[in-house]
Design an enzyme around this catalytic site. Structure first.
Site: not given
Length: 264
Positions: A20, A88, A142, A156, A158-160
Site C-alpha cells: 500500500g 502497511n 490502528s 475493521y 476486529a481485524a486490526k
C-alpha cells in the site's frame, strides 16, 4: 510537512518492501526509507501516475491470495530478498451501521486486507530473513484495534485487533532468530482515504465534513495535540523502528496518536 532529514544513510544496502505504498502513510514511509538509504519497493493494485525517483513499483492486489506468489517471486528475482517488510496495506472497506449491516463478504474483505495479506507476506519472506540472520517486520495497525466504534469500524477494528495479537506472537517466535517484529498503530492521519471516509460519513449524517471531523475527534476522546497527524510524522516513527537505533525493540505496539488513546 517537511523535516530536517538525517544525513546518515542508516539503511544503506537494505531492501525494503512497503505494501500500500503509493498513497497516504505508505507513500510517506516509502519516501522516508529511501531518504535513509534503503532500496524501496512499493506495491499497490494500480501504478500511480507518478512514482518517486528511486522507488520501485510492483503491481499486486494483496487482498487476493493468488497475487502473493508473483509479488514474492518478482521481489526475490529483482532484489534477492528483503531486509525490511512494512505491512502497511489496510482499509476500512465495510459499510457503517453495526453488526446487521455486515455480510460475510464484508467480513472476509476486511480480514483479507487488514490481516491475512500481512500473514501471507510474512510467511513468504521470513525464511529468507531468518537464513540471513536478521530483518525487521512492521505491521501498520490502528488505534481502532484497541478502540472500536460499533457503528463505523466494527469489522475493521476486529481485524486490526487480530493483527495486533498475531504480531505480538510472531515477534516472540522469531526474536531468537534475529528478526524483529513491531506494530505501529496510527491514530487519525490526514490522508486521502481519511478524507473520503469522513465525507462518506458526513453525507450519510447530512452534515458538513468539518462537523463530522469534529464529531469523530470527540467520539474518540479528543486529540490533545489538537489535530490529525501528517503521514510524514508517522513515517518518521517507522523509519526509527526499522533502523539500528531501535535494535532492542520487538513485540511492542507503538501508538502514534497525538495523545488520543485514553488509557495508561
Amino acid at each position: 510537512m517537511q523535516f530536517k532529514q538525517e544525513t546518515g544513510l542508516v539503511l544503506e544496502g537494505k531492501i525494503a518492501l512497503v505494501t500500500g505504498g503509493t498513497k497516504g502513510i505508505g507513500k510517506a514511509i516509502a519516501q522516508r526509507l529511501r531518504i535513509s538509504g534503503a532500496t524501496v519497493v512499493v506495491t499497490a493494485r494500480r501504478k500511480p501516475e507518478e512514482t518517486d525517483e528511486g522507488v520501485h513499483f510492483i503491481a499486486a492486489d494483496l487482498s487476493d491470495v493468488v497475487a502473493v506468489d508473483p509479488l514474492v517471486t518478482s521481489v526475490k528475482e529483482q532484489f534477492g530478498g528483503l531486509d525490511i517488510l512494512i505491512n502497511n496495506l489496510g482499509a476500512n472497506t465495510a459499510p457503517a451501521g453495526g453488526f446487521s449491516a455486515l455480510s460475510d463478504k464484508d467480513w472476509d474483505n476486511v480480514l483479507q486486507v487488514n490481516l491475512l495479506a500481512a500473514v501471507r507476506l510474512d510467511r513468504a519472506f521470513l525464511p529468507g530473513m531468518i537464513e540471513a540472520g536478521g530483518g525487521v517486520i512492521i505491521h501498520v495497525s490502528s488505534t481502532s484495534g484497541m478502540f472500536p466504534l460499533w457503528d463505523t469500524t466494527m469489522a475493521y477494528s476486529a481485524a486490526k485487533a487480530a493483527l495486533n495479537a498475531y504480531s505480538k506472537s510472531l515477534a516472540t517466535e522469531v526474536a531468537p532468530k534475529g528478526v524483529r517484529v513491531v506494530t505501529v498503530s496510527p491514530g487519525l492521519n490526514k490522508t486521502g482515504a481519511m478524507s473520503s471516509f469522513l465525507e462518506g460519513l458526513a453525507t450519510s449524517a447530512g452534515i458538513s465534513t468539518e462537523e463530522m471531523t469534529q464529531n469523530l475527534l470527540q467520539r474518540v476522546g479528543g486529540v490533545p495535540l489538537g489535530r490529525m497527524a501528517d503521514p510524514a510524522e508517522t513515517a518518521e516513527v517507522v523509519n526509527f523502528l526499522v533502523s539500528p537505533a531501535a535494535s532492542y525493540l520487538t513485540g511492542t505496539n507503538v501508538a502514534v496518536d497525538g495523545g488520543n488513546f485514553p488509557v495508561v
